[in-house]
Design a protein around this motif. Structure first.
Motif, PDB file in Angstrom:
ATOM      1  N   LEU A 299      31.761  26.889  37.488  1.00  0.00           N
ATOM      2  CA  LEU A 299      32.920  27.442  36.771  1.00  0.00           C
ATOM      3  C   LEU A 299      32.647  27.493  35.269  1.00  0.00           C
ATOM      4  O   LEU A 299      32.989  28.480  34.603  1.00  0.00           O
ATOM      5  CB  LEU A 299      34.163  26.589  37.054  1.00  0.00           C
ATOM      6  CG  LEU A 299      34.697  26.655  38.489  1.00  0.00           C
ATOM      7  CD1 LEU A 299      35.680  25.525  38.752  1.00  0.00           C
ATOM      8  CD2 LEU A 299      35.370  28.004  38.759  1.00  0.00           C
ATOM      9  N   MET A 300      32.035  26.432  34.737  1.00  0.00           N
ATOM     10  CA  MET A 300      31.744  26.420  33.301  1.00  0.00           C
ATOM     11  C   MET A 300      30.787  27.570  32.964  1.00  0.00           C
ATOM     12  O   MET A 300      30.920  28.213  31.938  1.00  0.00           O
ATOM     13  CB  MET A 300      31.128  25.079  32.862  1.00  0.00           C
ATOM     14  CG  MET A 300      32.080  23.890  32.916  1.00  0.00           C
ATOM     15  SD  MET A 300      33.715  24.104  32.168  1.00  0.00           S
ATOM     16  CE  MET A 300      33.382  23.772  30.446  1.00  0.00           C
TER      17      MET A 300
ATOM     18  N   LEU B 213      37.254  27.357  30.368  1.00  0.00           N
ATOM     19  CA  LEU B 213      37.528  26.656  29.103  1.00  0.00           C
ATOM     20  C   LEU B 213      37.667  25.150  29.288  1.00  0.00           C
ATOM     21  O   LEU B 213      37.449  24.378  28.359  1.00  0.00           O
ATOM     22  CB  LEU B 213      38.837  27.167  28.500  1.00  0.00           C
ATOM     23  CG  LEU B 213      38.840  28.604  28.017  1.00  0.00           C
ATOM     24  CD1 LEU B 213      40.256  29.033  27.720  1.00  0.00           C
ATOM     25  CD2 LEU B 213      37.963  28.753  26.795  1.00  0.00           C
ATOM     26  N   GLY B 214      38.082  24.731  30.456  1.00  0.00           N
ATOM     27  CA  GLY B 214      38.291  23.305  30.667  1.00  0.00           C
ATOM     28  C   GLY B 214      38.637  23.046  32.117  1.00  0.00           C
ATOM     29  O   GLY B 214      39.193  23.926  32.792  1.00  0.00           O
ATOM     30  N   ILE B 215      38.282  21.846  32.581  1.00  0.00           N
ATOM     31  CA  ILE B 215      38.530  21.497  33.988  1.00  0.00           C
ATOM     32  C   ILE B 215      39.156  20.114  34.033  1.00  0.00           C
ATOM     33  O   ILE B 215      38.715  19.210  33.319  1.00  0.00           O
ATOM     34  CB  ILE B 215      37.198  21.466  34.778  1.00  0.00           C
ATOM     35  CG1 ILE B 215      36.595  22.875  34.803  1.00  0.00           C
ATOM     36  CG2 ILE B 215      37.417  20.945  36.198  1.00  0.00           C
ATOM     37  CD1 ILE B 215      35.244  22.956  35.460  1.00  0.00           C
ATOM     38  N   ILE B 216      40.176  19.968  34.839  1.00  0.00           N
ATOM     39  CA  ILE B 216      40.763  18.649  35.044  1.00  0.00           C
ATOM     40  C   ILE B 216      40.437  18.236  36.472  1.00  0.00           C
ATOM     41  O   ILE B 216      40.715  18.980  37.416  1.00  0.00           O
ATOM     42  CB  ILE B 216      42.284  18.686  34.801  1.00  0.00           C
ATOM     43  CG1 ILE B 216      42.530  18.999  33.316  1.00  0.00           C
ATOM     44  CG2 ILE B 216      42.930  17.360  35.196  1.00  0.00           C
ATOM     45  CD1 ILE B 216      43.947  19.336  32.989  1.00  0.00           C
ATOM     46  N   GLU B 217      39.792  17.059  36.604  1.00  0.00           N
ATOM     47  CA  GLU B 217      39.408  16.598  37.933  1.00  0.00           C
ATOM     48  C   GLU B 217      40.553  15.784  38.516  1.00  0.00           C
ATOM     49  O   GLU B 217      41.128  14.927  37.843  1.00  0.00           O
ATOM     50  CB  GLU B 217      38.132  15.750  37.845  1.00  0.00           C
ATOM     51  CG  GLU B 217      37.571  15.461  39.211  1.00  0.00           C
ATOM     52  CD  GLU B 217      36.188  14.826  39.176  1.00  0.00           C
ATOM     53  OE1 GLU B 217      35.728  14.425  38.102  1.00  0.00           O
ATOM     54  OE2 GLU B 217      35.597  14.709  40.272  1.00  0.00           O
ATOM     55  N   GLN B 218      40.897  16.069  39.748  1.00  0.00           N
ATOM     56  CA  GLN B 218      41.944  15.322  40.430  1.00  0.00           C
ATOM     57  C   GLN B 218      41.360  14.773  41.731  1.00  0.00           C
ATOM     58  O   GLN B 218      40.299  15.207  42.154  1.00  0.00           O
ATOM     59  CB  GLN B 218      43.117  16.263  40.719  1.00  0.00           C
ATOM     60  CG  GLN B 218      43.713  16.773  39.420  1.00  0.00           C
ATOM     61  CD  GLN B 218      44.915  17.650  39.621  1.00  0.00           C
ATOM     62  OE1 GLN B 218      45.005  18.353  40.613  1.00  0.00           O
ATOM     63  NE2 GLN B 218      45.822  17.633  38.661  1.00  0.00           N
TER      64      GLN B 218
END
Ligand code: SAH
Length: 281
Positions: free
Chosen positions: A22-23, A28-33
């Motif tokens: 994805l990067m 622009l940014g990824i939040i890991e859950q």
């Protein structure tokens, strides 16, 4: 300004691979859950292209699947205010290293530790990532080993490591980043932290840059390997560099590239699946 948001549900052992893909597609940014990833793209991104890619990755990963494999995703257009609220909820003050506490501008703590006030903006580097924390620990550990003169934060993101260096007493601190959004975010954070002495520049290491006593480079293995010669060329005799963003298992390739460029390994620090290295000239 609004953003494309992709909520991707997939098993934990694929988070890293998909995050990197994805990067590479301009995320622009990824939040890991726990059950997946939430990824944000600029509105200029064609969401159909990302959807097509996700479908391809889904079918490739499905081929390696064990039973119970699941990979689903949702797309939404998210207004700017939601984005900000999202960050605000997830970003709390946090002690890092021996001396620092990282905090967002809307939740300040006053105590005997050095505050690092970081507004994440659109840039990577809130200190919540293992690699950023390892960099801060290693910069603190080696700051007194080198002359505290010139420091370079290569890939400065939010400017966090540059601010750390200035607070630790480095006289001339520079942050460079190929991403103009990172430079904007870093500029705001530098002002917020009374660190206006830091010089920022969009781009990467250039032949005219001279030599540094300390270089921090929290990038990814491939980029570190590609930049090994440049890092060595710009490190003063006796200078140290912290190299981070290396996935466990890839450290030997990075160490070999640094050795071939004339640098010596001083320390390796592991945090979860990430490895950080200290090398010296
Ligand atoms: N230093 C921060 C941010 C690291 S993220 C921290 O430790 O938390 C990596 C940053 O490096 C990103 O902002 C990215 O835009 C930048 N970057 C990637 N390749 C680069 C290169 N070749 N030269 C300079 N910056 C680069």
């Amino acid at each position: 300004m609004a953003y494309h948001q992709f909520s991707i549900h997939l098993p934990g052992h694929f988070h890293e691979t998909i995050s990197r893909l994805l990067m590479n597609r301009g995320c622009l940014g990824i939040i890991e859950q726990p059950d997946g990833l939430v990824a944000y793209f600029p509105l200029t991104t064609d969401p159909d292209e990302i959807i097509r890619e996700l479908n391809i990755w889904e079918s490739l990963l499905r081929k390696q699947k064990k039973s119970g494999f699941s990979f689903t995703f949702e797309h939404a257009v998210l207004p700017d205010s939601d984005w900000n609220e999202y960050w605000k909820r997830g970003f709390r003050p946090m002690d890092v290293g021996e001396k620092f506490t990282i905090m967002p501008p809307w939740n300040r703590i006053y105590g005997d530790r050095i505050p690092l006030i970081i507004d994440p903006g659109m840039a990577f580097g809130t200190g919540h990532h293992e690699t950023t924390r390892s960099c801060i620990i290693l910069i603190e550990r080696y700051a007194d080993v080198v002359p505290n003169r010139r420091f370079l934060d290569l890939g400065t993101g939010t400017g966090l490591l540059a601010i750390v260096a200035l607070k630790l007493g480095f006289k001339e601190v520079e942050g460079i980043d190929t991403d103009p959004l990172a430079i904007e975010a870093a500029q705001r954070n530098i002002e917020e932290n009374d660190a206006k002495k830091i010089r920022l520049r969009e781009g990467s290491l250039a032949p005219t840059d001279g030599s540094y006593d300390f270089i921090a480079a929290n990038l990814i293995s491939g980029t570190l390997i590609a930049l090994a010669r440049d890092i060595a060329d710009h490190l003063a005799d006796g200078g140290h560099a912290v190299l981070s963003g290396i996935l466990h298992g890839q450290q030997d390739e990075v160490i070999n590239a640094m050795r071939s460029s004339g640098l010596t390994l001083v320390e390796q620090l592991c945090d979860g699946k990430w490895v950080s290295l200290v090398v010296k000239h």
